[in-house]
Design a protein around this motif. Structure first.
Motif, short mmCIF file in Angstrom:
data_model
loop_
_atom_site.label_atom_id
_atom_site.label_comp_id
_atom_site.label_asym_id
_atom_site.label_seq_id
_atom_site.Cartn_x
_atom_site.Cartn_y
_atom_site.Cartn_z
N MET A 132 1.12 -1.22 -0.34
CA MET A 132 -0.23 0.09 -0.19
C MET A 132 0.66 1.17 -0.45
SD MET A 132 -2.77 0.97 2.41
CE MET A 132 -4.04 2.43 2.52
N GLU A 141 1.58 -6.11 -9.41
CA GLU A 141 -0.01 -5.41 -8.26
C GLU A 141 -0.52 -4.07 -9.02
OE1 GLU A 141 -2.10 -4.79 -4.74
OE2 GLU A 141 -0.36 -7.02 -5.77
N ASN A 177 -2.05 -4.03 -12.42
CA ASN A 177 -3.49 -5.26 -11.46
C ASN A 177 -4.30 -3.01 -10.91
OD1 ASN A 177 -5.22 -6.45 -9.81
ND2 ASN A 177 -5.80 -6.64 -12.02
N LEU A 178 -3.57 -3.01 -10.36
CA LEU A 178 -4.01 -1.37 -9.80
C LEU A 178 -4.73 -0.46 -11.11
CD1 LEU A 178 -2.09 -1.32 -7.14
CD2 LEU A 178 -4.25 -1.35 -6.53
N THR A 200 -7.24 -2.06 -13.13
CA THR A 200 -8.47 -1.90 -12.76
C THR A 200 -8.97 -0.25 -12.17
OG1 THR A 200 -7.78 -2.41 -10.52
CG2 THR A 200 -8.50 -4.01 -11.94
N ARG A 201 -8.01 0.39 -12.91
CA ARG A 201 -8.50 1.67 -11.85
C ARG A 201 -8.50 2.34 -10.59
NH1 ARG A 201 -12.52 3.89 -17.10
NH2 ARG A 201 -11.07 2.91 -19.01
N LYS A 202 -7.91 1.08 -9.87
CA LYS A 202 -7.84 1.16 -8.43
C LYS A 202 -6.34 2.82 -8.35
CE LYS A 202 -9.87 -0.44 -5.93
NZ LYS A 202 -11.82 -0.14 -5.31
N MET A 203 -6.14 2.57 -9.80
CA MET A 203 -5.27 3.69 -8.33
C MET A 203 -4.36 4.99 -10.42
SD MET A 203 -0.95 2.53 -8.69
CE MET A 203 -0.31 3.57 -8.80
N ARG A 260 -3.23 6.10 -13.50
CA ARG A 260 -2.45 5.67 -14.52
C ARG A 260 -0.73 6.94 -14.25
NH1 ARG A 260 -2.20 3.90 -21.25
NH2 ARG A 260 -0.58 2.99 -21.47
#
Length: 267
Positions: A167, A191, A194-195, A198-201, A203
């Protein structure tokens, strides 16, 4: 009057913050997780670190005698060349990216590594060469990992939980450069990909250093051919074979660097 020594010595009577058995119990795992977040976050904020350039790579790469250029078709050796390029890359980033001098109280593009030997040491060392701070996110392992001697002491952390370490790697990452490595390097690289996928962070530019190594280690084209990733997702990262080219690729990929940052060309 009855003696109360038994009560005073009882574990229940200890203040919770000073009771190691309680803090380390299963029921307090969530609290320990929170503490690992809070301690690093507090020190990173105190140093004004807004963004980082994360460098991953093998702990097994060592400096020293340079190996000869690999023969075509032969397995790529663990090479001092990777160490040297990681060191040179981190110095370039530190000199040009904003880590040397805080602007309005913040530092950008500070080198962040896993804190150990090999490529991690090389990157922390490159920042040290430039006189810039750098971060070491160490992990406590059964075979103890020693922090390398080049990460900034105030920014040399130790985590028990891989998840919290991941994190902190991701939270401030403005870019990622993955040098050759094994399971740990693969885990951290994918990791981040993938983030982003999936647009969890947001670009960020991602570079795999040494195209020959990475294209032999992972058949990325097969993932596209089999429909496991889309062609657009394949374009979430690129390859570079030189420290200067890697810096140029990060800038081309959107990494922001202050124009006023002093530039001392590295050799």
């Amino acid at each position: 009057m009855k003696d109360n020594q038994a009560q005073r010595n009882a574990a229940a009577f200890k203040l919770p913050a000073g009771d190691a058995d309680f803090i380390l119990s299963d029921s307090m795992r969530g609290l320990r997780f929170q503490l690992e977040y809070a301690k690093a976050e507090e020190l990173l904020r105190a140093w004004g670190i807004r963004s980082t350039v994360v460098v991953f790579g093998s702990a097994r790469v060592t400096p020293g005698d340079k190996t000869a250029a690999p023969v075509a078709g032969a397995p790529l050796p663990r090479s001092a060349h990777w160490y040297d390029e990681a060191r040179r890359f981190a110095r370039i980033v530190s000199e040009r990216g904003g880590a040397l001098t805080p602007l309005d109280g913040v530092r950008d593009n500070v080198i962040a590594t896993g804190g150990g030997p090999g490529i991690m040491e090389a990157a922390n060392r490159g920042a040290y060469d430039a006189g810039a701070p750098s971060i070491g996110f160490n992990i406590a392992l059964p075979l103890e990992q020693e922090p390398n001697a080049y990460s900034t002491p105030d920014l040399t952390f130790q985590f028990h939980y891989f998840a919290m370490r991941k994190m902190h790697f991701a939270m401030r990452a403005a870019a990622l450069v993955a040098f050759p490595g094994g399971f740990g390097t693969f885990a951290e690289l994918f990791e981040i990909l993938n983030l982003v996928q999936t647009r969890k962070m947001p670009r960020v530019p991602v570079i795999c250093f040494d195209s020959r190594y990475w294209k032999r280690a992972v058949n990325f084209d097969l993932l596209v051919e089999e429909g496991m990733i889309s062609p657009d997702e394949r374009d979430l990262f690129g390859f570079c074979d030189d420290a200067e080219a890697a810096w140029d690729a990060l800038i081309a990929g959107g990494l922001r660097a202050p124009p006023s940052q002093p530039h001392n060309p590295t050799k």
